[in-house]
Motif scaffolding. Structure first.
Motif, PDB file in Angstrom:
ATOM      1  N   ARG A  70       0.860  -1.187   0.000  1.00 10.62           N
ATOM      2  CA  ARG A  70       0.000   0.000   0.000  1.00 10.62           C
ATOM      3  C   ARG A  70       0.894   1.234   0.000  1.00 10.62           C
ATOM      4  N   ILE A  71       0.439   2.252  -0.676  1.00 11.39           N
ATOM      5  CA  ILE A  71       1.195   3.496  -0.724  1.00 11.39           C
ATOM      6  C   ILE A  71       0.385   4.564  -0.010  1.00 11.39           C
ATOM      7  N   TRP A  72       1.063   5.443   0.704  1.00 14.21           N
ATOM      8  CA  TRP A  72       0.376   6.560   1.348  1.00 14.21           C
ATOM      9  C   TRP A  72       0.197   7.640   0.293  1.00 14.21           C
ATOM     10  N   ALA A  73      -1.044   7.827  -0.149  1.00 12.74           N
ATOM     11  CA  ALA A  73      -1.354   8.695  -1.282  1.00 12.74           C
ATOM     12  C   ALA A  73      -1.942  10.015  -0.800  1.00 12.74           C
ATOM     13  N   ILE A  74      -1.347  11.106  -1.243  1.00  8.83           N
ATOM     14  CA  ILE A  74      -1.714  12.448  -0.783  1.00  8.83           C
ATOM     15  C   ILE A  74      -2.257  13.244  -1.967  1.00  8.83           C
ATOM     16  N   LEU A 109      -0.810  14.676   6.137  1.00 10.51           N
ATOM     17  CA  LEU A 109      -1.912  14.505   7.088  1.00 10.51           C
ATOM     18  C   LEU A 109      -3.203  14.029   6.433  1.00 10.51           C
ATOM     19  N   LEU A 110      -3.474  14.474   5.224  1.00  4.80           N
ATOM     20  CA  LEU A 110      -4.731  14.110   4.557  1.00  4.80           C
ATOM     21  C   LEU A 110      -4.536  13.014   3.517  1.00  4.80           C
ATOM     22  N   GLY A 111      -3.503  12.224   3.709  1.00  5.95           N
ATOM     23  CA  GLY A 111      -3.292  11.092   2.818  1.00  5.95           C
ATOM     24  C   GLY A 111      -4.182   9.918   3.183  1.00  5.95           C
ATOM     25  N   MET A 141     -11.656  14.258  11.140  1.00  7.81           N
ATOM     26  CA  MET A 141     -11.559  12.836  11.446  1.00  7.81           C
ATOM     27  C   MET A 141     -11.668  11.968  10.202  1.00  7.81           C
ATOM     28  N   LEU A 142     -12.429  12.442   9.228  1.00  9.61           N
ATOM     29  CA  LEU A 142     -12.678  11.680   8.004  1.00  9.61           C
ATOM     30  C   LEU A 142     -12.060  12.401   6.812  1.00  9.61           C
ATOM     31  N   VAL A 143     -11.370  11.651   5.979  1.00 10.63           N
ATOM     32  CA  VAL A 143     -10.739  12.205   4.781  1.00 10.63           C
ATOM     33  C   VAL A 143     -11.523  11.734   3.563  1.00 10.63           C
ATOM     34  N   LYS A 144     -11.950  12.672   2.726  1.00 13.03           N
ATOM     35  CA  LYS A 144     -12.697  12.302   1.534  1.00 13.03           C
ATOM     36  C   LYS A 144     -11.829  11.454   0.607  1.00 13.03           C
ATOM     37  N   ALA A 145     -12.418  10.332   0.157  1.00 20.73           N
ATOM     38  CA  ALA A 145     -11.676   9.408  -0.701  1.00 20.73           C
ATOM     39  C   ALA A 145     -12.342   9.227  -2.061  1.00 20.73           C
ATOM     40  N   ALA A 151     -10.474   6.998   7.443  1.00 18.17           N
ATOM     41  CA  ALA A 151     -10.205   7.676   8.715  1.00 18.17           C
ATOM     42  C   ALA A 151      -8.884   8.425   8.617  1.00 18.17           C
ATOM     43  N   ALA A 152      -8.864   9.670   9.055  1.00 16.25           N
ATOM     44  CA  ALA A 152      -7.611  10.417   9.096  1.00 16.25           C
ATOM     45  C   ALA A 152      -6.628   9.680  10.003  1.00 16.25           C
ATOM     46  N   HIS A 153      -5.373   9.651   9.601  1.00 19.97           N
ATOM     47  CA  HIS A 153      -4.381   8.897  10.361  1.00 19.97           C
ATOM     48  C   HIS A 153      -4.292   9.382  11.801  1.00 19.97           C
TER      49      HIS A 153
END
Length: 679
Positions: A311-315, A323-325, A422-426, A438-440
């Motif tokens: 998995r890659i941390w995608a920003i 932070l919003l990855g 708390m929640l990041v739009k995906a 969920a935000a990290h």
């Protein structure tokens, strides 16, 4: 390259090609310098040479910022070994003299050397042009180009980039129509009779680099020395591949890492992530071609950031932090998931959208209420008559906030609020409803602190369910990709698996016979009091053990600046330094000894006994056994790179003395042989 038998434990050393310094070098290490270095390694009992990436990186000295996944770096060409350069001996000597180091710690001048070499290469090409052009029609160069079709895209790219003063392809003004080229347009450009000679220059240089490296590698193999290469997982956005094959990448997302103790806002590396779906549709052809090309030079290879295959941390593009990855692949949190967990529509909005209190901006402008409202209206909409605001729909990233021409302190405060969710739009589901991850750092947000204990528990349960699903997805993706890649070449794969490891990683590595990485200083039982070091005998055989890496301090600097007396005792216990050796080193009770030849020798002698199949230590760490002969070299001057910093010292380390001097140093050879013999 045919992999030699790996049925015995071997010692080796890690060194950048650029750091190899001989009396014949033109200011920087060159591929033929591997030959005398192999002679030195053979005398010392070192059987593996591990290199940093050797691809063309243009004007950037970082080997992990390549312009091409295939092209070798012109910096490493030896001008003396080019048949066409025989009449330029005086010019070559001039470069060699100009860039000869004056002190053992002097770094090489990357851009200056690259410029001078390129100028002379063009002069050599111009002098021999009739011969080279004929060779490109029906000779060695023609055959080489036919066997290396990647060089067509590379040469066209490099030539246009040169015309645009090395600007990113996105900013090209000359040949602007080539910013988004089709394969047909690239082929047409390659065959353009007006431009053909310029394109052939790059192919000619690459052919010579290939021949020089192949010759050096063959010499190493003939003398029982293995070469281990380094394959960076990511490609620079300003690279041939992203330019010519955008279908293999997602430029709307940037790779990075989530927040951790050392990086509280995470990291944004700026590289586009892969479009694995499109790559899979081709049978991962581009990746296989990349490894097949590398197999011409290497017996083993390091897969950089292997966690990124899981998995890659995608920003999102436009964000500066991590932070919003989100991890890709991910298991989405839907509106229905949240409603089933007991969260209302209003509560979901509170968790997903940052709410800005007027005071945040008002305090940043000396309490001016009306001015604060005026500034907020540029980026946010007020919620009724409340002193709360929501970011406007057109604000899609932190970059959008900074484009609104706000006072610096206000922009900074609003950027902080932008990530306070708390929640990041995906994305959206098939019905157009938003989906989230969920935000990290969701537990550090304003919304989390306002939830009841019961709400917090329900959200945590939902996140745990999604993480369990994600772990399965990560395992499936990694096994699918890596099984294809590893089976495509006859090289030993070695993982760079540092960081927060997916649960499935050990099983996947074992199943695919990929060696893991073990850095002695970081192999600790972190959950236990005092975080004791893991005993040496607990290291798995299927691993590569190292004293330090290119992004860390050297063993000497670690000892001098990072290790406490308590840590030292724990480390001694783990690597079995006790009795008379410990007493001899620790002459003063409660005090850590200075880093001396005796300390370096004792540590290396203990560490080479690790069960790992490979013990590959950086050359700086091996040179610790003659540290008394290098009194002017300070610990920090041995470091290759300091992550997160921009400095001319990064990536420009070179050996403190020429390889010829190392090979003649009987004391060094004797000490290293006595240590490597312990394997």
């Amino acid at each position: 390259m045919k992999c030699l038998p790996f049925n015995q434990s071997l010692c080796g050393t890690a060194v950048p090609v650029s750091a190899l310094y001989t009396q014949k070098s033109c200011g920087v290490g060159e591929f033929p310098d591997l030959i005398p270095f192999a002679d030195f390694c053979k005398k010392a009992g070192l059987r593996i040479i591990q290199l940093l990436p050797i691809n063309d990186t243009g004007t950037d000295s970082s080997p992990y910022n390549a312009l091409s996944a295939f092209a070798l770096h012109p910096l490493y060409i030896c001008l003396d070994e080019m048949p066409e350069a025989q009449v330029f001996k005086a010019d070559i000597k001039k470069i060699r003299t100009a860039f000869k180091p004056h002190t053992p710690t002097e770094r090489f001048r990357y851009r200056d050397i690259l410029h001078e070499k390129n100028v002379l290469l063009h002069a050599i090409f111009n002098k021999a042009e009739p011969q080279i052009l004929a060779d490109a029609e029906a000779g060695e160069l023609a055959a080489w180009i036919n066997a290396n079709q990647w060089v067509i895209e590379y040469a066209v790219f490099k030539n246009i980039k040169r015309q645009n003063y090395h600007a990113s392809w996105k900013d090209w003004k000359e040949c602007a129509d080539m910013r988004a080229p089709s394969a047909a347009k690239i082929t047409a450009a390659w065959n353009d009779p007006v431009l053909k000679r310029e394109h052939l220059f790059y192919a000619w240089v690459q052919m010579h680099l290939h021949k020089q490296l192949r010759k050096a590698v063959a010499y190493c193999a003939d003398n029982g020395i293995l070469i281990k290469g380094d394959i960076p997982i990511l490609m620079n956005e300003d690279s041939v591949e992203v330019w010519a094959h955008p279908e293999y990448f997602r430029s709307d997302l940037r790779a990075g890492s989530p927040p951790d103790g050392d990086n509280p806002t995470g990291q944004n590396w700026g590289f586009p992530i892969y479009n694995w779906a499109n790559l899979k549709a081709t049978g991962y052809r581009w990746w296989k071609d990349r490894l097949l090309h590398a197999s011409q030079y290497y017996h083993a290879y390091r897969l950089d950031h292997i966690l990124g295959f899981f998995r890659i941390w995608a920003i999102p593009e436009g964000e500066t932090t991590g932070l919003l990855g989100k991890p890709i692949p991910y298991s989405e949190i839907t509106i229905d998931d949240l409603k089933k967990a007991g969260f209302s529509k209003e509560r979901i909005r509170w968790m997903a959208e940052p709410h800005i209190n007027t005071e945040v901006v008002q305090n940043a402008v000396n309490g001016d209420y009306l001015y604060a409202h005026g500034l907020l209206r540029k980026v946010a909409d007020r919620i009724g008559a409340e002193e709360l605001w929501l970011f406007k729909a057109e604000i899609q990233s932190e970059a959008d906030i900074h484009r609104c021409e706000l006072p610096p302190e206000v922009a900074r405060k609003l950027s902080q609020k932008w990530t306070d969710r708390m929640l990041v739009k995906a994305g959206k589901d098939l019905h157009g409803a938003s989906v989230y991850t969920a935000a990290h750092q969701y537990r550090d947000t304003t919304a989390w602190r306002t939830l009841s204990k019961d709400e917090q528990k329900r959200f945590e349960v939902l996140v745990e369910e999604k993480e369990a699903e994600q772990n399965k997805r990560w395992e499936m993706q990694a096994e699918d990709i890596l099984s294809e890649l590893c089976a495509s070449v006859d090289m030993q794969p070695c993982a760079e698996d540092l960081g927060a490891k997916p649960v499935a990683l050990p099983d996947v590595l074992e199943k695919l016979h990929i060696l893991s990485l073990r850095v002695f200083r970081w192999e600790r039982e972190w959950a236990k009091s005092g975080a004791p070091f893991i005993p040496l005998q607990a290291y798995p055989k299927a691993s590569v053990a190292v004293t330090s890496v290119h992004d860390s301090s050297t063993m000497r600097q670690w000892w001098e600046q990072e290790v406490s007396y308590t840590d030292m005792l724990s480390f001694f216990d783990a690597i079995h330094i006790d009795g008379t050796v410990r007493k001899a080193l620790c002459s003063t009770e409660g005090e850590k000894p200075a880093y001396t030849v005796d300390v370096a020798t004792a540590l290396l002698s203990a560490l080479v006994k690790v069960p790992s199949v490979f013990a590959i230590f950086p050359i700086q760490d091996w040179l610790g056994v003659i540290i008394d002969e290098l009194p002017t070299v300070k610990a920090h001057e041995e470091r290759i790179n300091v992550p997160g910093t921009v400095s001319e010292a990064n990536w420009t380390y070179r050996l403190p003395v020429p390889i010829e001097t190392l090979s003649k140093n009987k004391t060094l050879i004797k000490r290293l042989r006595s240590i490597t013999a312990l394997r």
